[in-house]
Structure formats: C-alpha cells, structure tokens
Write a protein that holds these residues in place. Sequence first.
Motif, mmCIF file in Angstrom:
data_model
loop_
_atom_site.group_PDB
_atom_site.id
_atom_site.type_symbol
_atom_site.label_atom_id
_atom_site.label_comp_id
_atom_site.label_asym_id
_atom_site.label_seq_id
_atom_site.Cartn_x
_atom_site.Cartn_y
_atom_site.Cartn_z
ATOM 1 N N ARG A 88 45.051 43.049 39.422
ATOM 2 C CA ARG A 88 45.317 41.846 38.611
ATOM 3 C C ARG A 88 44.099 41.597 37.748
ATOM 4 O O ARG A 88 43.027 41.249 38.246
ATOM 5 N N ARG A 89 44.255 41.817 36.472
ATOM 6 C CA ARG A 89 43.148 41.658 35.526
ATOM 7 C C ARG A 89 42.853 40.169 35.330
ATOM 8 O O ARG A 89 43.744 39.348 35.267
ATOM 9 N N ARG A 90 41.570 39.886 35.233
ATOM 10 C CA ARG A 90 41.149 38.508 34.940
ATOM 11 C C ARG A 90 41.252 38.262 33.436
ATOM 12 O O ARG A 90 40.967 39.143 32.643
ATOM 13 N N ASN A 91 41.638 37.078 33.072
ATOM 14 C CA ASN A 91 41.692 36.729 31.648
ATOM 15 C C ASN A 91 40.288 36.496 31.131
ATOM 16 O O ASN A 91 39.485 35.840 31.746
ATOM 17 N N GLY A 92 40.043 37.029 29.949
ATOM 18 C CA GLY A 92 38.759 36.795 29.303
ATOM 19 C C GLY A 92 37.784 37.806 29.670
ATOM 20 O O GLY A 92 36.708 37.998 29.513
#
Length: 92
Positions: A88-92
């Motif tokens: 799950r990629r982090r935003n930003g």
Amino acid sequence: MARAVTTRTPEWTDTDRSLVLAYLDYERLVCRGCGGYLPETTSPDNEGSYHAEPPHRCHRCTAIEKQRKDYEDAPQPSALVVWPADLRRRNG
C-alpha cells in the motif's frame, strides 16, 4: 474372442527423472542455512574469508509475521498457510 490392448503413458519420462535427480544432487550441495555452495563454503581454504553484511528487513515478512501472531490461538493454526500481503503506497 477379441482382445483389448491398453497402452499407458508413463507417469515419469526420462527427462522428468533426470530433472528430479539433478535437483536432488543440487540440494545435497547447498547449505540449508545460507544457501551457499557447500564445496566452496566448507573448504578449509575459505575459513575466515567470508564477511556477512548487515541484515535487511523484509517489510512484507514483518507484516505477515505480525498477522500470524494474531492467529496463534486459532484452531489448527498450522493450516493457515496462505498469507496474502499487498503493498500500500503512501500518498505524497
């Protein structure tokens, strides 16, 4: 009186047997601890010649192990052999 002839295909071909035997030979020559080639890693000439780098953490394994601990008291916890994990990629 008629006769019936049954022809069966062998379960293992010569190639299949050769591949399995080659794999078994390979397994005998690989260290179960580090995966190194035993004739090299056990040679007296190489004693003291290896240097281990610092370990790396596999964050996927960490997440799976954490989840696995939550199920230790489940009925037949050893039957829980599939542990999906996604990135799950982090935003930003």
